[in-house]
Scaffold this active site. Structure first.
Site, PDB file in Angstrom:
ATOM      1  N   GLY A  21       1.145 -15.974  13.565  1.00  0.00           N
ATOM      2  CA  GLY A  21       2.413 -15.244  13.664  1.00  0.00           C
ATOM      3  C   GLY A  21       3.123 -15.220  12.325  1.00  0.00           C
ATOM      4  O   GLY A  21       2.916 -16.104  11.480  1.00  0.00           O
ATOM      5  N   GLY A  49      -1.739 -22.107  10.669  1.00  0.00           N
ATOM      6  CA  GLY A  49      -0.429 -21.513  10.406  1.00  0.00           C
ATOM      7  C   GLY A  49       0.636 -22.494   9.950  1.00  0.00           C
ATOM      8  O   GLY A  49       0.506 -23.111   8.890  1.00  0.00           O
ATOM      9  N   VAL A  76      -4.926 -22.557   7.272  1.00  0.00           N
ATOM     10  CA  VAL A  76      -5.444 -23.224   8.477  1.00  0.00           C
ATOM     11  C   VAL A  76      -4.284 -23.674   9.359  1.00  0.00           C
ATOM     12  O   VAL A  76      -3.381 -24.377   8.908  1.00  0.00           O
ATOM     13  CB  VAL A  76      -6.331 -24.447   8.129  1.00  0.00           C
ATOM     14  CG1 VAL A  76      -6.910 -25.052   9.410  1.00  0.00           C
ATOM     15  CG2 VAL A  76      -7.446 -24.061   7.176  1.00  0.00           C
ATOM     16  N   GLU A 116      -1.793 -24.043   2.390  1.00  0.00           N
ATOM     17  CA  GLU A 116      -1.475 -24.654   3.696  1.00  0.00           C
ATOM     18  C   GLU A 116      -1.511 -23.644   4.834  1.00  0.00           C
ATOM     19  O   GLU A 116      -1.916 -23.955   5.964  1.00  0.00           O
ATOM     20  CB  GLU A 116      -0.088 -25.315   3.626  1.00  0.00           C
ATOM     21  CG  GLU A 116       0.357 -25.979   4.899  1.00  0.00           C
ATOM     22  CD  GLU A 116      -0.576 -27.098   5.355  1.00  0.00           C
ATOM     23  OE1 GLU A 116      -0.603 -28.132   4.701  1.00  0.00           O
ATOM     24  OE2 GLU A 116      -1.282 -26.917   6.375  1.00  0.00           O
ATOM     25  N   LYS A 137      -7.938 -17.517   4.374  1.00  0.00           N
ATOM     26  CA  LYS A 137      -9.032 -18.460   4.685  1.00  0.00           C
ATOM     27  C   LYS A 137     -10.403 -17.838   4.479  1.00  0.00           C
ATOM     28  O   LYS A 137     -11.378 -18.522   4.164  1.00  0.00           O
ATOM     29  CB  LYS A 137      -8.905 -19.018   6.096  1.00  0.00           C
ATOM     30  CG  LYS A 137      -8.747 -17.994   7.208  1.00  0.00           C
ATOM     31  CD  LYS A 137      -7.302 -17.757   7.532  1.00  0.00           C
ATOM     32  CE  LYS A 137      -7.121 -16.525   8.364  1.00  0.00           C
ATOM     33  NZ  LYS A 137      -5.988 -16.542   9.245  1.00  0.00           N
ATOM     34  N   ARG A 180       0.823  -1.205   0.000  1.00  0.00           N
ATOM     35  CA  ARG A 180       0.000   0.000   0.000  1.00  0.00           C
ATOM     36  C   ARG A 180       0.860   1.259   0.000  1.00  0.00           C
ATOM     37  O   ARG A 180       0.574   2.202  -0.706  1.00  0.00           O
ATOM     38  CB  ARG A 180      -0.875  -0.014   1.256  1.00  0.00           C
ATOM     39  CG  ARG A 180      -2.304  -0.225   0.921  1.00  0.00           C
ATOM     40  CD  ARG A 180      -3.168   0.198   2.079  1.00  0.00           C
ATOM     41  NE  ARG A 180      -4.511  -0.289   1.857  1.00  0.00           N
ATOM     42  CZ  ARG A 180      -5.239  -0.861   2.778  1.00  0.00           C
ATOM     43  NH1 ARG A 180      -4.758  -1.054   3.985  1.00  0.00           N
ATOM     44  NH2 ARG A 180      -6.451  -1.252   2.502  1.00  0.00           N
ATOM     45  N   ARG A 181       1.906   1.224   0.836  1.00  0.00           N
ATOM     46  CA  ARG A 181       2.759   2.403   1.000  1.00  0.00           C
ATOM     47  C   ARG A 181       4.225   2.029   0.784  1.00  0.00           C
ATOM     48  O   ARG A 181       4.905   1.594   1.723  1.00  0.00           O
ATOM     49  CB  ARG A 181       2.588   2.958   2.427  1.00  0.00           C
ATOM     50  CG  ARG A 181       1.194   3.450   2.803  1.00  0.00           C
ATOM     51  CD  ARG A 181       1.015   4.920   2.446  1.00  0.00           C
ATOM     52  NE  ARG A 181       2.078   5.770   2.940  1.00  0.00           N
ATOM     53  CZ  ARG A 181       2.066   6.393   4.127  1.00  0.00           C
ATOM     54  NH1 ARG A 181       1.052   6.253   4.927  1.00  0.00           N
ATOM     55  NH2 ARG A 181       3.076   7.166   4.486  1.00  0.00           N
ATOM     56  N   LYS A 207     -11.898 -21.591   8.784  1.00  0.00           N
ATOM     57  CA  LYS A 207     -10.972 -22.724   8.817  1.00  0.00           C
ATOM     58  C   LYS A 207     -11.735 -24.046   8.918  1.00  0.00           C
ATOM     59  O   LYS A 207     -11.360 -25.040   8.290  1.00  0.00           O
ATOM     60  CB  LYS A 207     -10.000 -22.561   9.986  1.00  0.00           C
ATOM     61  CG  LYS A 207      -9.027 -21.394   9.761  1.00  0.00           C
ATOM     62  CD  LYS A 207      -8.331 -20.989  11.041  1.00  0.00           C
ATOM     63  CE  LYS A 207      -7.283 -19.916  10.810  1.00  0.00           C
ATOM     64  NZ  LYS A 207      -6.781 -19.313  12.051  1.00  0.00           N
TER      65      LYS A 207
END
Ligand SMILES: NC(=O)C1=CN([C@@H]2O[C@H](COP(=O)(O)OP(=O)(O)OC[C@H]3O[C@@H](n4cnc5c(N)ncnc54)[C@H](O)[C@@H]3O)[C@@H](O)[C@H]2O)C=CC1
Ligand SMILES: N[C@@H](CC=O)C(=O)O
Ligand code: NA
Length: 433
Positions: free
Chosen positions: A307, A134, A132, A129, A105, A47-48, A205
């Site tokens: 994460g 991580g 769902v 992959e 998802k 975006r920026r 999920k």
């Protein structure tokens, strides 16, 4: 190794996209060796551009659509999220024969049929992959390793943010808002965290898991959804008194009726589970999912469910798979929806309830409450007093019954004069030791 590179358009460079860009650059040599060709960034849509001094400026663009359409792009990695305009970009990519890797998802649980059909029509791959649980390899085992088995149940913790909040409420008694802020700061929460706390993310999920496990198209709208906003301190205390804890679970089941016909049930809601249950020990942003299959028996998948870096690991695994397919001339797994099972409404899904009540302290009250369960065809598994010193507190755990029957029983009980307060109502899973 092939010298012609696989050219990648990266859409989005936030929590996950930033880690993907970093790892793609830092591990270029290793990835090339595994993929059989150099895997190169053709461009990064952000975006920026001024917010990304760490990235080569010549790669940055604000125009995702133009990047997707570029002639020298082979694969589109989408890490922006949301339905539009990402849906349009990914359909454009797939229709042009470009493979797609996405962690989105929300989009997949609404539009995977359309995306899969576009991929099939042009002979492109669609890998997801990271969408769902991580980092946990879960979708590949469902799509590939278990393709020869009959899966009966998939149940687990699939949202890191809500698990982080519930763990904090249970262990430190931390406030809900405080724990949510921390989950956002750590990069676990969605851009709009109501998607996490209201169960939308977990429901997306669950739809993806049920689709893959039962070879049936299940969308987010088919999934019964309750979030954690209604989980109160009383619920947490009631669970502790029963030596249980509260988790937000996604539960996808193959249900067989008395006449032998099969259907699929998919739901997301808070559940009380015994502290001895393996899912009870899953804390913070970790996820864990049980898969039950006829021949394999019970399998458990555990790891970091949210994460930047953990999710990037799953994205890069998909990217290497797509690159290998391009180099070797094969295709990844296709959509498998041949079973086309009907989706069973929540009201008809068998569940068990825990009900904690404050009642009038006089003879006959328990019989009156028990009568309401019996009248709705619900059988009681256990009754105890919450406070050993008083007969005015009842804790009832039921056997399996249709969810609608349990719900009407609770409605009926709440209206009784002898019931002063319904302190906690929650579904339960697992047997006490
Ligand atoms: N954060 C996590 O732990 C996980 C995230 N996911 C999914 O991965 C995707 C990305 O998530 P995060 O990285 O956490 O989100 P994020 O909000 O950190 O990153 C998204 C990025 O996309 C950018 N963006 C928005 N519109 C854009 C546009 N039109 N053009 C270019 N860039 C644009 C935003 O500026 C932001 O930097 C989402 O689909 C999310 O559901 C999946 C698994 C785990
Ligand atoms: N917001 C999600 C991120 C991963 O899918 C979560 O908290 O699990
Ligand atoms: Na995963």
């Amino acid at each position: 190794m092939r010298s012609t590179p696989i050219r990648v358009a990266l859409l989005g460079c936030g929590t996950v996209g930033g880690e993907v860009a970093r790892l793609l650059t830092e591990q270029a040599g290793e990835l090339a060796a595994r993929a059989g060709a150099p895997v190169e960034l053709a461009g990064i849509a952000v975006r920026r551009p001024d917010k990304h001094p760490e990235l080569p400026p010549e790669l940055l663009t604000r125009d995702a659509a133009e990047l997707v359409a570029a002639d020298d792009v082979d694969v589109v990695v989408e890490l922006i999220g949301g339905i539009e305009p990402t849906r349009t970009w990914l359909l454009d990519a797939l229709r042009a024969g470009k493979s797609v890797v996405t962690a989105n998802k929300a989009l997949l649980s609404e539009n995977s049929a359309e995306l899969s059909e576009a991929a099939d029509a042009s002979g492109a791959d669609l890998y997801f992959e990271a969408a769902v649980a991580g980092a946990i390899p879960l979708l590949r085992p469902l799509r590939e390793s278990l393709a020869g088995d009959r899966i009966t149940r998939v149940m687990g913790i699939v949202n890191g943010t809500t698990n982080y909040i519930l763990s904090a409420m249970d262990s430190t008694g931390a406030g809900y808002a405080e724990a949510l802020d921390e989950a956002s700061r750590l990069g676990y929460a969605e851009a709009d965290p109501t998607a996490d706390v209201d169960g939308y993310d977990a429901a997306s999920k669950a739809a993806i898991l049920a689709s893959l496990a039962f070879h049936t198209r299940v969308t987010a709208a088919d999934v019964h959804r309750e979030g954690i906003a209604g989980v109160t301190a009383s619920d947490i205390t009631a669970a502790k008194m029963l030596n249980r804890t509260v988790k937000l679970l996604a539960i996808c089941e193959r249900v067989t009726s008395d006449d032998g016909s099969e259907s699929v049930s998919a739901r997301v809601h808070p559940v009380m589970i015994p502290r001895a249950h393996q899912l009870a020990g899953v804390s913070g942003a970790f996820n864990a999912v049980y898969v039950e299959a006829d021949a394999a028996g019970e399998l458990m998948f555990y790891g970091q469910g949210a994460g930047g870096a953990p999710t990037a690991s799953a994205v890069l695994g998909d990217l290497v798979a797509v690159a290998r397919n391009r180099v070797l001339g094969g295709l990844g797994p296709r959509e498998s929806a041949h079973a086309a099972l009907p989706v069973r409404p929540m009201g008809q899904t068998p569940t068990r309830y825990h009900v904690s009540l404050d009642v009038a302290d006089r003879p006959g009250v328990l019989a009156q409450v028990a009568q309401a369960f019996a009248a709705n065809g619900v059988s009681i598994a256990a009754v105890r007093q919450r406070d050993r010193l008083s007969t005015a507190s009842l804790v009832i755990v039921t056997h399996l019954a249709p969810d609608a029957a349990l719900e009407s029983t609770v409605d009926e009980i709440a209206k009784m004069d002898v019931v002063h307060e319904v302190v906690s109502v929650m579904r339960v899973e697992g047997e006490d030791q």
